[in-house]
Design a protein around this motif. Structure first.
Motif, PDB file in Angstrom:
ATOM      1  N   LEU A 458      54.951  33.421  43.633  1.00 54.20           N
ATOM      2  CA  LEU A 458      53.986  33.258  42.404  1.00 54.20           C
ATOM      3  C   LEU A 458      53.890  31.869  42.062  1.00 54.20           C
ATOM      4  CD1 LEU A 458      55.872  36.039  40.012  1.00 54.20           C
ATOM      5  CD2 LEU A 458      53.687  36.394  41.623  1.00 54.20           C
ATOM      6  N   ASP A 459      54.658  30.937  42.174  1.00 53.55           N
ATOM      7  CA  ASP A 459      54.390  29.640  41.808  1.00 53.55           C
ATOM      8  C   ASP A 459      53.491  29.257  42.829  1.00 53.55           C
ATOM      9  OD1 ASP A 459      54.816  27.065  40.363  1.00 53.55           O
ATOM     10  OD2 ASP A 459      55.641  26.475  42.213  1.00 53.55           O
ATOM     11  N   ARG A 460      53.543  29.500  44.189  1.00 51.10           N
ATOM     12  CA  ARG A 460      52.734  28.942  45.066  1.00 51.10           C
ATOM     13  C   ARG A 460      51.184  29.435  45.074  1.00 51.10           C
ATOM     14  NH1 ARG A 460      54.168  28.986  51.003  1.00 51.10           N
ATOM     15  NH2 ARG A 460      52.841  26.985  50.902  1.00 51.10           N
ATOM     16  N   LEU A 461      51.349  30.703  44.476  1.00 55.16           N
ATOM     17  CA  LEU A 461      49.853  31.219  44.203  1.00 55.16           C
ATOM     18  C   LEU A 461      49.422  30.582  43.135  1.00 55.16           C
ATOM     19  CD1 LEU A 461      50.399  35.158  44.610  1.00 55.16           C
ATOM     20  CD2 LEU A 461      48.517  33.976  45.732  1.00 55.16           C
ATOM     21  N   GLN A 462      49.989  30.108  42.167  1.00 52.38           N
ATOM     22  CA  GLN A 462      49.148  29.521  41.164  1.00 52.38           C
ATOM     23  C   GLN A 462      48.851  28.217  41.580  1.00 52.38           C
ATOM     24  OE1 GLN A 462      48.704  30.739  38.271  1.00 52.38           O
ATOM     25  NE2 GLN A 462      50.213  31.877  37.519  1.00 52.38           N
ATOM     26  N   GLN A 463      49.520  27.479  42.431  1.00 47.72           N
ATOM     27  CA  GLN A 463      49.384  26.128  42.974  1.00 47.72           C
ATOM     28  C   GLN A 463      48.420  26.323  44.342  1.00 47.72           C
ATOM     29  OE1 GLN A 463      52.401  23.006  42.190  1.00 47.72           O
ATOM     30  NE2 GLN A 463      53.563  24.714  41.358  1.00 47.72           N
ATOM     31  N   LEU A 464      48.050  27.225  44.808  1.00 51.50           N
ATOM     32  CA  LEU A 464      47.361  27.345  46.195  1.00 51.50           C
ATOM     33  C   LEU A 464      46.129  26.437  46.340  1.00 51.50           C
ATOM     34  CD1 LEU A 464      47.145  28.466  49.063  1.00 51.50           C
ATOM     35  CD2 LEU A 464      45.975  30.237  48.136  1.00 51.50           C
ATOM     36  N   GLU A 465      45.352  26.393  45.286  1.00 47.80           N
ATOM     37  CA  GLU A 465      43.927  25.840  45.250  1.00 47.80           C
ATOM     38  C   GLU A 465      44.109  24.332  45.308  1.00 47.80           C
ATOM     39  OE1 GLU A 465      41.380  27.419  42.712  1.00 47.80           O
ATOM     40  OE2 GLU A 465      41.510  29.374  43.639  1.00 47.80           O
ATOM     41  N   ARG A 466      45.163  23.853  44.596  1.00 52.85           N
ATOM     42  CA  ARG A 466      45.570  22.318  44.528  1.00 52.85           C
ATOM     43  C   ARG A 466      46.470  21.934  45.281  1.00 52.85           C
ATOM     44  NH1 ARG A 466      48.424  20.948  40.556  1.00 52.85           N
ATOM     45  NH2 ARG A 466      49.160  22.852  39.804  1.00 52.85           N
ATOM     46  N   ARG A 467      47.434  22.705  45.664  1.00 46.95           N
ATOM     47  CA  ARG A 467      48.646  22.039  46.782  1.00 46.95           C
ATOM     48  C   ARG A 467      48.671  22.817  47.899  1.00 46.95           C
ATOM     49  NH1 ARG A 467      53.771  21.360  43.162  1.00 46.95           N
ATOM     50  NH2 ARG A 467      54.641  20.870  45.261  1.00 46.95           N
ATOM     51  N   GLY A 468      47.674  23.639  48.439  1.00 49.45           N
ATOM     52  CA  GLY A 468      47.833  24.638  49.514  1.00 49.45           C
ATOM     53  C   GLY A 468      47.565  23.702  50.735  1.00 49.45           C
ATOM     54  N   SER A 469      48.072  24.038  51.704  1.00 45.20           N
ATOM     55  CA  SER A 469      47.898  23.305  53.226  1.00 45.20           C
ATOM     56  C   SER A 469      46.620  23.707  53.740  1.00 45.20           C
ATOM     57  CB  SER A 469      48.854  23.600  54.190  1.00 45.20           C
ATOM     58  OG  SER A 469      48.649  25.118  54.623  1.00 45.20           O
ATOM     59  N   GLU A 470      45.840  22.755  54.503  1.00 41.32           N
ATOM     60  CA  GLU A 470      44.509  23.209  54.961  1.00 41.32           C
ATOM     61  C   GLU A 470      44.583  24.383  55.832  1.00 41.32           C
ATOM     62  OE1 GLU A 470      41.248  21.091  57.859  1.00 41.32           O
ATOM     63  OE2 GLU A 470      42.514  19.713  56.820  1.00 41.32           O
ATOM     64  N   SER A 471      45.529  24.759  56.572  1.00 40.07           N
ATOM     65  CA  SER A 471      45.382  25.943  57.397  1.00 40.07           C
ATOM     66  C   SER A 471      45.499  27.272  56.505  1.00 40.07           C
ATOM     67  CB  SER A 471      46.469  26.070  58.263  1.00 40.07           C
ATOM     68  OG  SER A 471      47.890  25.957  57.637  1.00 40.07           O
ATOM     69  N   CYS A 472      46.517  26.980  55.222  1.00 37.97           N
ATOM     70  CA  CYS A 472      46.513  28.180  54.383  1.00 37.97           C
ATOM     71  C   CYS A 472      45.347  28.426  53.622  1.00 37.97           C
ATOM     72  CB  CYS A 472      47.642  27.810  53.466  1.00 37.97           C
ATOM     73  SG  CYS A 472      48.090  29.472  52.438  1.00 37.97           S
ATOM     74  N   LEU A 473      44.551  27.425  53.122  1.00 38.58           N
ATOM     75  CA  LEU A 473      43.435  27.652  52.534  1.00 38.58           C
ATOM     76  C   LEU A 473      42.235  28.103  53.311  1.00 38.58           C
ATOM     77  CD1 LEU A 473      43.352  24.066  50.343  1.00 38.58           C
ATOM     78  CD2 LEU A 473      43.730  26.491  49.536  1.00 38.58           C
TER      79      LEU A 473
END
Length: 763
Positions: A458-473
């Motif tokens: 859930l925390d990673r979902l919240q931060q995906l757009e700011r801290r997600g890896s390029e491959s994940c984005l």
């Protein structure tokens, strides 16, 4: 076209002739021969291919794009002209494209949508020796098309290191053509003994040694992204002298492609086996091979796959070493002993033998195949694992009770992801929250580098757009486009996330065994536990997305999301009827009945019920099978009778086995008639076992009495009882005087001797 001579050129003539007169061919050519980029161009103008295209399969996206670009340059064109590619996240093709380089998943989708492969004249399977699940499936489907729909379709299997004869036999004993490679001498250097510790511990010192002893760019083979990152950290102090460049599958494309090109400084390329074949990395003259790779292993007990760290094969070791000799003489440092080299497997086992078959089972259902044996396989999928995969698909709603594809299953297949991820995406689309489903799918698909990593989804979902890896984005954007979820995701609602994950992982819904214990029993039957520092703090219900540990035991739950009981009722309640169950009440010593609702192996609800006469027998038999025949009162007479029967069975194959296992398996046959009226443990211990066994022998009772008599006559005129329970075999115990005049040792069945024991001992 550039006229550079390559070893493959010498066999292009025989290859053309083979495909002119046959529907298939196998080409065996080592790395450096030029097969990947030379063969498609050489076949493009063949008469049988007029007006048709070539589709070439590559097992990796980077290899596909680079092969297409190289061939386009050979034609003096840009990619997307006569040569193009199509991979998961992008494509470069046009109406003029005649050679299309794709990954296996792309071809399988095309086959499902157009089984006749309209307009395609030749399918090339490049690097088939890697034997991944999708390449085996793609070959089986293409062969089915060739045999049933398109006898004009040609198949060409190309491999660097492969036992090619079985492939040729599979394709109707088609021609097998071999080419030499282009390679300079490579000096092999081994360790004096096997290394200890983690790969990332013993590899950096070897890399430093290689850099000090050699010149030229260095290619280091490591098992995965985690080891690459940790080795890069251990070697960070060298960044002023060399360019340290990682290379693995989830690395962003622009970084992968940058790694392939020489730079101004010496390069140190840290790569997985993505660099083993297909790709050419210019300037490499030194290889450091850690000797390990990660292969998918399916744990049937947990119904999940994990990447297991295993030794590479000898074939892989040879290919890796060959990378040092592509441009000039080179050196390969093997981080194992010369003796260890002989212990390596000749070839890596095919992935289909030990992989998660859920995707394959879904594709077979889409193809209309209910029995995998209807297709031609190089190695058929294991039947038991395929059945388990079908059961999972049924739980996911992809298959109905007869194993047929459902509308939901069709939508899942069209998404070309693992069925769990596909189910999540379909559910998100149905909820009108495609953006959330896309982000969740991207996070779950991404392999996290690092050992011992635990994170809060859930925390990673919240931060995906700011801290997600390029491959994940990139993956999240791809899924949003596929689902039409173009709007903002909005705040993350835990209950919505839980809903999507419960639908995608119905077999990993867990209930706490005991309040506050942190140990869970899963609906699929396995178990797990939360580590002390887990982000999820021991809720009663959860869904476990990642479980680490050895097969067969409880695993450590590395990623989980809390669930509410009300959500489970909402999702699954209508399909969970009340069922009657019988059990044994240990304290009361009697049968107990109850009605229960279960989600797989999990108890959701129960209520008491009255045991009926019809309940008693199955409950008693189940109790005996669970606790064994020791619950019965085996008096001396019953034990003697059973021993007599066992003695015959040990010497006569036509007699029934009386071992515990055999008797428990046949309880209904010999014991059930004697359990009528038994309601509790005391009654169970009053059962007449002698009568039950006598009835079990039935018509053979007279023969038993003759072969192993209860008593034997002695010279005194008495009939003495035999002891069949003695360790040394049947024993005749009596006074010595009664044996005077006995001429020879008495025997029973098949000459089995009877020991004679008098008052003064045996003789």
């Amino acid at each position: 076209m550039v006229n550079q001579q390559l070893p493959i050129d010498k066999v292009l003539g025989p290859l053309r002739q083979a495909l002119e007169g046959h529907a298939a061919a196998v080409l065996q050519a080592p790395p450096g021969a030029g097969k990947t980029t030379r063969v498609p161009l050489a076949l493009l103008d063949e008469g049988w291919l007029a007006g048709k295209t070539i589709v070439m399969l590559e097992p990796r996206r980077l290899a596909a794009t680079n092969a297409a670009r190289y061939m386009a340059r050979q034609l003096g064109e840009r990619v997307g002209g006569r040569v193009g590619y199509r991979i998961r996240y992008e494509q470069q093709i046009s109406p003029a494209t005649r050679i299309e380089v794709v990954t296996e998943g792309i071809l399988i989708r095309r086959l499902q949508q157009d089984p006749e492969l309209g307009g395609v004249g030749l399918i090339i399977f490049d690097e088939f020796h890697e034997r991944n699940l999708y390449s085996d499936l793609a070959l089986a489907l293409c062969r089915d098309v060739q045999l049933g729909l398109r006898d004009d379709l040609r198949l060409l299997v190309m491999s660097a290191t492969l036992d090619a004869e079985p492939v040729a036999r599979l394709l109707d004993d088609c021609p097998l053509i071999s080419s030499v490679g282009r390679s300079f001498p490579v000096e092999i250097r081994y360790l004096s003994r096997e290394p200890r510790g983690f790969v990332e511990d013993f590899t950096p010192p070897a890399v430093r040694r290689a850099l000090a002893e050699t010149e030229g760019d260095v290619l280091v083979f490591l098992p995965g992204a985690g080891e690459i990152h940790r080795c890069a950290e251990a070697l960070a102090d060298l960044s002023g002298q060399v360019d340290i460049r990682p290379l693995y599958g989830n690395l962003p494309f622009n970084e992968q492609e940058r790694t392939l090109l020489p730079g101004k400084r010496r390069r140190l390329v840290l790569a997985t086996n993505i660099a083993e074949t297909s790709l050419t990395i210019e300037g490499i003259s030194v290889v450091v091979d850690a000797g390990f790779e990660r292969r998918p292993r399916f744990d049937a007990g947990r119904a999940m796959s994990a990447l297991a760290l295993v030794r590479i094969s000898r074939a892989s070791a040879e290919q890796r070493a060959g990378r040092a000799g592509r441009c000039r003489a080179g050196i390969c440092y093997r981080l194992w002993s010369e003796g260890g080299q002989g212990a390596l497997l000749p070839f890596a086992p095919a992935e289909i033998g030990n992989a998660d078959l859920a995707t394959l089972a879904l594709e077979l259902a889409c193809w209309g195949v209910t029995d995998a044996g209807q297709l031609a396989w190089l190695d058929p999928p294991p039947a038991g694992r395929l059945v388990a995969a079908g059961e999972l698909l049924h739980q996911l709603g992809a298959l109905d009770g007869q194993g047929r594809l459902t509308p939901c299953g069709r939508r899942m297949a069209d998404l070309s992801a693992h069925p769990r991820i596909s189910r999540l995406l379909v559910a998100a689309q149905e909820l009108g929250n495609a953006a959330l489903g896309a982000d969740l799918a991207a996070l779950l698909e991404e392999q996290q580098p690092g050992r011992g990593r635990v994170f809060d989804l859930l925390d990673r979902l919240q931060q995906l757009e700011r801290r997600g890896s390029e491959s994940c984005l990139r993956a999240a954007r791809y899924w949003r486009r596929k689902l039409g979820g173009r709007g903002e995701r909005g705040p993350v609602a835990a209950h919505v996330v839980g809903r999507l994950l419960a639908l995608a992982y119905p077999d990993r819904i867990g209930r706490q065994r005991e309040a506050g214990s942190g140990r869970y029993h899963f609906s699929g039957g396995s178990g797990g536990y939360l580590p002390p520092l887990a982000a999820v703090r021991s809720p009663e219900w959860l869904v476990a997305l990642e479980i680490m540990g050895k097969a067969g035991g409880d695993g450590e739950i590395r990623l989980a999301v809390e669930l509410g009981r009300d959500l489970l009722e909402e999702l699954f309640g209508n399909g969970l009827p009340w069922r009657r169950e019988l059990d044994w009440d240990e304290r009361a010593g009697r049968v107990q009945a109850r009605e229960v609702r279960r989600l797989g192996a999990l108890l959701l609800q129960e209520r008491p019920a009255s045991a009926t006469t019809a309940d008693l027998l199955p409950a008693l038999l189940a109790l005996l099978r669970r606790k064994g025949l020791g619950l019965l009162a085996w008096n001396d007479a019953a034990r003697q009778l059973r021993a007599r029967g066992q003695l015959i069975a040990s010497r006569r194959s036509d007699w029934p086995d009386l071992s515990d296992e055999a008797l428990l398996a046949r309880l209904e046959e010999w014991l059930a008639p004697y359990l009528q009226g038994v309601t509790d443990l005391a009654g169970l211990r009053r059962v007449d076992l002698v009568g039950a066994l006598q009835a079990f022998f039935g018509r053979r009772w007279p023969e038993l009495e003759r072969l192993v008599p209860e008593r034997l006559p002695v010279p005194s005129g008495s009939r003495i009882r035999l002891d069949y329970l003695a360790a040394e075999g049947p024993v005749l115990a009596c006074k010595l005087q009664e044996l005077f005049g006995l001429a020879e040792t008495p025997t029973v069945v098949e000459g089995a001797p009877v020991a004679e024991r008098g008052n003064s001992g045996s003789f």
